[in-house]
Design an enzyme around this catalytic site. Structure first.
Site, PDB file in Angstrom:
ATOM      1  N   ASP A 280       0.807  -1.235   0.000  1.00 45.68           N
ATOM      2  CA  ASP A 280       0.000   0.000   0.000  1.00 45.68           C
ATOM      3  C   ASP A 280       0.833   1.274   0.000  1.00 45.68           C
ATOM      4  O   ASP A 280       0.415   2.303   0.542  1.00 45.68           O
ATOM      5  CB  ASP A 280      -0.971   0.014   1.212  1.00 45.68           C
ATOM      6  CG  ASP A 280      -1.874  -1.195   1.216  1.00 45.68           C
ATOM      7  OD1 ASP A 280      -2.179  -1.696   0.122  1.00 45.68           O
ATOM      8  OD2 ASP A 280      -2.250  -1.646   2.311  1.00 45.68           O
TER       9      ASP A 280
ATOM     10  N   LYS B  92       1.725   2.176  -5.088  1.00 44.51           N
ATOM     11  CA  LYS B  92       2.248   1.615  -6.353  1.00 44.51           C
ATOM     12  C   LYS B  92       1.322   1.922  -7.526  1.00 44.51           C
ATOM     13  O   LYS B  92       1.767   2.293  -8.613  1.00 44.51           O
ATOM     14  CB  LYS B  92       2.437   0.087  -6.219  1.00 44.51           C
ATOM     15  CG  LYS B  92       3.447  -0.306  -5.152  1.00 44.51           C
ATOM     16  CD  LYS B  92       3.521  -1.798  -4.947  1.00 44.51           C
ATOM     17  CE  LYS B  92       2.297  -2.422  -4.317  1.00 44.51           C
ATOM     18  NZ  LYS B  92       2.066  -2.068  -2.899  1.00 44.51           N
TER      19      LYS B  92
ATOM     20  N   GLY C 197      -4.501  -4.359  -3.833  1.00 42.38           N
ATOM     21  CA  GLY C 197      -5.510  -3.338  -4.117  1.00 42.38           C
ATOM     22  C   GLY C 197      -4.744  -2.088  -4.486  1.00 42.38           C
ATOM     23  O   GLY C 197      -4.148  -1.450  -3.628  1.00 42.38           O
ATOM     24  N   HIS C 198      -4.684  -1.769  -5.756  1.00 41.23           N
ATOM     25  CA  HIS C 198      -3.907  -0.621  -6.234  1.00 41.23           C
ATOM     26  C   HIS C 198      -4.870   0.485  -6.662  1.00 41.23           C
ATOM     27  O   HIS C 198      -5.659   0.305  -7.594  1.00 41.23           O
ATOM     28  CB  HIS C 198      -2.989  -1.051  -7.398  1.00 41.23           C
ATOM     29  CG  HIS C 198      -1.946  -2.044  -6.974  1.00 41.23           C
ATOM     30  ND1 HIS C 198      -0.995  -2.545  -7.817  1.00 41.23           N
ATOM     31  CD2 HIS C 198      -1.701  -2.611  -5.766  1.00 41.23           C
ATOM     32  CE1 HIS C 198      -0.216  -3.381  -7.147  1.00 41.23           C
ATOM     33  NE2 HIS C 198      -0.633  -3.449  -5.907  1.00 41.23           N
TER      34      HIS C 198
ATOM     35  N   GLN D 299       1.999  -6.105  -3.164  1.00 36.77           N
ATOM     36  CA  GLN D 299       2.422  -6.212  -1.763  1.00 36.77           C
ATOM     37  C   GLN D 299       3.709  -5.390  -1.561  1.00 36.77           C
ATOM     38  O   GLN D 299       3.916  -4.424  -2.273  1.00 36.77           O
ATOM     39  CB  GLN D 299       2.620  -7.685  -1.330  1.00 36.77           C
ATOM     40  CG  GLN D 299       1.322  -8.467  -1.220  1.00 36.77           C
ATOM     41  CD  GLN D 299       0.772  -8.941  -2.552  1.00 36.77           C
ATOM     42  OE1 GLN D 299       1.470  -9.584  -3.318  1.00 36.77           O
ATOM     43  NE2 GLN D 299      -0.473  -8.640  -2.823  1.00 36.77           N
TER      44      GLN D 299
HETATM   45  P1  GDP Z   1      -0.807   0.309  -3.515  1.00 33.45           P
HETATM   46  O1  GDP Z   1      -1.381  -0.957  -3.040  1.00 33.45           O
HETATM   47  O2  GDP Z   1       0.671   0.407  -3.262  1.00 33.45           O
HETATM   48  O3  GDP Z   1      -1.145   0.651  -4.942  1.00 33.45           O
HETATM   49  O4  GDP Z   1      -1.445   1.461  -2.602  1.00 33.45           O
HETATM   50  P2  GDP Z   1      -3.009   1.593  -2.208  1.00 33.45           P
HETATM   51  O5  GDP Z   1      -3.749   2.071  -3.371  1.00 33.45           O
HETATM   52  O6  GDP Z   1      -3.486   0.364  -1.523  1.00 33.45           O
HETATM   53  O7  GDP Z   1      -2.921   2.682  -1.063  1.00 33.45           O
HETATM   54  C1  GDP Z   1      -2.350   3.912  -1.277  1.00 33.45           C
HETATM   55  C2  GDP Z   1      -3.396   4.990  -0.970  1.00 33.45           C
HETATM   56  O8  GDP Z   1      -2.742   6.243  -0.870  1.00 33.45           O
HETATM   57  C3  GDP Z   1      -4.414   5.164  -2.080  1.00 33.45           C
HETATM   58  O9  GDP Z   1      -5.629   5.531  -1.503  1.00 33.45           O
HETATM   59  C4  GDP Z   1      -3.855   6.299  -2.919  1.00 33.45           C
HETATM   60  O10 GDP Z   1      -4.858   7.043  -3.599  1.00 33.45           O
HETATM   61  C5  GDP Z   1      -3.212   7.141  -1.850  1.00 33.45           C
HETATM   62  N1  GDP Z   1      -2.035   7.911  -2.278  1.00 33.45           N
HETATM   63  C6  GDP Z   1      -1.035   7.558  -3.122  1.00 33.45           C
HETATM   64  N2  GDP Z   1      -0.097   8.525  -3.165  1.00 33.45           N
HETATM   65  C7  GDP Z   1      -0.507   9.489  -2.324  1.00 33.45           C
HETATM   66  C8  GDP Z   1       0.052  10.739  -1.899  1.00 33.45           C
HETATM   67  O11 GDP Z   1       1.145  11.143  -2.303  1.00 33.45           O
HETATM   68  N3  GDP Z   1      -0.692  11.479  -1.011  1.00 33.45           N
HETATM   69  C9  GDP Z   1      -1.883  11.044  -0.518  1.00 33.45           C
HETATM   70  N4  GDP Z   1      -2.516  11.815   0.364  1.00 33.45           N
HETATM   71  N5  GDP Z   1      -2.406   9.863  -0.881  1.00 33.45           N
HETATM   72  C10 GDP Z   1      -1.734   9.102  -1.761  1.00 33.45           C
HETATM   73  P1  IMO Z   2      -0.919  -4.205  -2.251  1.00 38.08           P
HETATM   74  O1  IMO Z   2      -0.436  -4.765  -3.566  1.00 38.08           O
HETATM   75  C1  IMO Z   2      -1.047  -4.632   2.091  1.00 38.08           C
HETATM   76  C2  IMO Z   2      -1.068  -8.707   3.696  1.00 38.08           C
HETATM   77  C3  IMO Z   2      -2.336  -9.152   4.382  1.00 38.08           C
HETATM   78  C4  IMO Z   2      -1.753 -10.141   5.379  1.00 38.08           C
HETATM   79  C5  IMO Z   2      -0.625 -10.792   4.610  1.00 38.08           C
HETATM   80  C6  IMO Z   2      -1.003 -12.111   3.934  1.00 38.08           C
HETATM   81  O2  IMO Z   2      -2.201  -3.495  -2.308  1.00 38.08           O
HETATM   82  O3  IMO Z   2       0.187  -3.439  -1.576  1.00 38.08           O
HETATM   83  P2  IMO Z   2      -2.528 -12.827   1.898  1.00 38.08           P
HETATM   84  O4  IMO Z   2      -3.917 -12.450   1.516  1.00 38.08           O
HETATM   85  O5  IMO Z   2      -1.502 -12.479   0.881  1.00 38.08           O
HETATM   86  O6  IMO Z   2      -2.432 -14.251   2.330  1.00 38.08           O
HETATM   87  O7  IMO Z   2      -2.208 -11.963   3.220  1.00 38.08           O
HETATM   88  O8  IMO Z   2      -0.259  -9.860   3.602  1.00 38.08           O
HETATM   89  N1  IMO Z   2      -1.276  -8.205   2.315  1.00 38.08           N
HETATM   90  C7  IMO Z   2      -1.225  -6.915   1.979  1.00 38.08           C
HETATM   91  N2  IMO Z   2      -1.065  -5.811   2.738  1.00 38.08           N
HETATM   92  N3  IMO Z   2      -1.140  -4.519   0.745  1.00 38.08           N
HETATM   93  C8  IMO Z   2      -1.262  -5.621  -0.037  1.00 38.08           C
HETATM   94  O9  IMO Z   2      -1.223  -5.550  -1.383  1.00 38.08           O
HETATM   95  C9  IMO Z   2      -1.355  -6.878   0.575  1.00 38.08           C
HETATM   96  N4  IMO Z   2      -1.519  -8.134   0.101  1.00 38.08           N
HETATM   97  C10 IMO Z   2      -1.450  -8.930   1.186  1.00 38.08           C
HETATM   98  O10 IMO Z   2      -2.990  -8.075   5.012  1.00 38.08           O
HETATM   99  O11 IMO Z   2      -1.181  -9.445   6.466  1.00 38.08           O
HETATM  100 MG    MG Z   3      -2.903  -1.653  -1.796  1.00 35.31          MG
END
Ligand code: GDP
Ligand code: IMO
Ligand code: MG
Length: 421
Positions: free
Chosen positions: A12, A15, A39-40, A221
């Site tokens: 998270d 990415k 979840g991107h 991840q």
């Molecule tokens: P990922 O799994 O690495 O793609 O990240 P996620 O989408 O799960 O979580 C990142 C969250 O931070 C999302 O809600 C993005 O919209 C948000 N985000 C990404 N970059 C920034 C930033 O520079 N500032 C803020 N405030 N939010 C950001």
């Molecule tokens: P993105 O790509 C954050 C965590 C789960 C759990 C552990 C194992 O959005 O960054 P799993 O379902 O893989 O067996 O869970 O890994 N986890 C993540 N945490 N971002 C993710 O993906 C994750 N994918 C798995 O919360 O602790």
């Molecule tokens: Mg994510």
């Protein structure tokens, strides 16, 4: 060449947003591991979209998108995701390719994930319950079903065999899961999968390379969730570090170019497991609020804490990161001072190395304190406009990690990105 983009923390890191931005410079975006546990989040013309299996290049209309062999695919999630994206990007299907070697998540994998987690009680991993662990277990156990199998006339038989094996396994658990209702959906999704562009992806990508195309491998991840090097057993079931790209796409190490590593300006983790810099106080709560730290896949509140440079240095080392990207710097606008862990005290002894098992030792972070940014970074349009305190912080991080910062993200939008190098 294939450039790589990876999360350096526990996932998270942002990415999706960064890949969506960088995709403008690439011809192909390829996912190489993970599955719908990811979840991107992207913002496309103000619409929030969360991608689970589909690469984050889909909204750059020149980009081809590949789901590589290292990914585990839940056909039901994939079908739903395609349905959502096609409404926004009608040409999606002509630009989406799937490796025939990618493994399938079947309904009983999800049931096994849930039953296994329930049986662990307090010790549970905190899995996303998407069936990731059981699907990778069948892959390495040589029982798995692959995307290419859906084109074989024996598919139903193979499915039935695997399902029966799972039903035997499920009997050992007290916790029962009603997976039957997922089966009809699964077979409808398999029919849909058959209509997609299923390719011999290692040849497909080799042809792209030979044609001089630029490829970006999109990690899911984060490095601290890597099956080998993460905080085992509180990890996911794939190699999330740069080495996973070669296995997960079928490409040679010599094809790898730039390795982008992403970190938040602080740190989060969702699910169980060690987190040395976690803040269980009001500051942690304030970070969660300011950063809207709730899981993009499960909606769970993310655990929050200060940036951990010890863990980051380890992640940079494992993947040979050549360029850092720091996201969510705007979230720290309202915080002063800002802390960064620069060492650990492990059972009282100071070290900059990550211990073998963070669960079995007592770890106390040693912090260095920084003034807040002073000037809100969310208002800056260029790196030059940021405060001297922010620049000093960036220099410190670069020196500690021995890696240059390429970009600083200061908001959710595609263009809220300050270019440094
Ligand atoms: P990922 O799994 O690495 O793609 O990240 P996620 O989408 O799960 O979580 C990142 C969250 O931070 C999302 O809600 C993005 O919209 C948000 N985000 C990404 N970059 C920034 C930033 O520079 N500032 C803020 N405030 N939010 C950001
Ligand atoms: P993105 O790509 C954050 C965590 C789960 C759990 C552990 C194992 O959005 O960054 P799993 O379902 O893989 O067996 O869970 O890994 N986890 C993540 N945490 N971002 C993710 O993906 C994750 N994918 C798995 O919360 O602790
Ligand atoms: Mg994510």
């Amino acid at each position: 060449m294939i450039d790589v983009l990876l999360g350096l923390q526990w996932g998270d890191e942002g990415k999706g947003k960064i890949v969506d931005y960088l995709a403008a410079k690439y011809d192909v975006i390829a996912r190489f591991q993970g599955g719908p546990n990811a979840g991107h989040t992207l913002y496309v013309n103000g619409n929030k979209v969360v991608l689970h299996t589909i690469p984050s290049g889909v909204f750059q209309s020149h980009c081809l998108n590949l789901i590589g062999n290292g990914v585990v695919i839940d056909p039901v999630t994939l079908q739903k995701e395609i349905h959502t994206i096609v409404a926004l990007q009608p040409d999606l299907l002509s630009r989406l390719f799937i490796s025939q070697r990618a493994h399938l998540i079947i309904p009983t994998h999800r049931a096994l994930d849930a039953a296994s987690e329930a049986s662990k009680g307090q010790e549970k991993i905190g899995s996303t319950l998407k069936g990731i662990g059981p699907a990778y277990m069948d892959k390495t156990g040589r029982n798995g079903l692959r995307v290419g199998d859906v084109l074989s006339k024996d598919f139903d038989k193979k499915y039935e065999q695997l399902k029966q094996k799972h039903l035997q396994m499920l009997k050992q658990y007290e916790h029962q899961v009603d997976w039957q209702e997922w089966e009809a959906q699964f077979f409808a999704a398999i029919d849909h999968l058959r209509t997609l562009q299923i390719v011999n992806a290692e040849y497909w990508i080799d042809n792209q390379l030979k044609a001089g195309k630029k490829i970006l491998a999109e990690g899911a991840q984060g490095s601290m969730l890597d099956i080998d090097f993460g905080t085992y057993p509180f990890v996911t079931s794939s190699n999330t570090i740069a080495a996973g790209v070669c296995n997960g796409l079928g490409v040679a190490p010599s094809t790898i170019g730039e390795v982008y590593g992403i970190t938040k300006a602080y740190c989060t983790r969702v699910g169980g497991g060690p987190f040395p810099t976690e803040l269980l106080d009001d500051t942690g709560e304030a970070l969660r609020k300011a950063g809207s730290e709730f899981g993009a896949t499960t909606g769970r509140p993310r655990r929050c804490g200060w940036i951990d440079l010890v863990a980051l240095r380890y992640a940079v080392m494992l993947s040979g990161v050549t360029k850092l990207i720091i996201t969510k710097t705007d979230v720290l606008d309202q915080f002063s001072p800002i802390q960064a862990a620069v060492a650990y005290k492990v059972d009282g002894v100071e070290t900059k190395e990550l211990p073998y098992d963070l669960c079995s030792v007592s770890v106390e972070p040693v912090y260095q304190s920084f003034a807040g940014w002073g000037k809100p970074i969310s208002e800056c349009k260029t790196y030059e406009e940021t405060s001297q305190d922010f620049k000093d912080y960036c220099r410190f991080v670069e020196q500690y990690l021995q890696t240059k910062i390429g970009y600083v993200s200061n908001g959710t939008g595609r263009d809220q990105l300050l270019v440094i190098s």
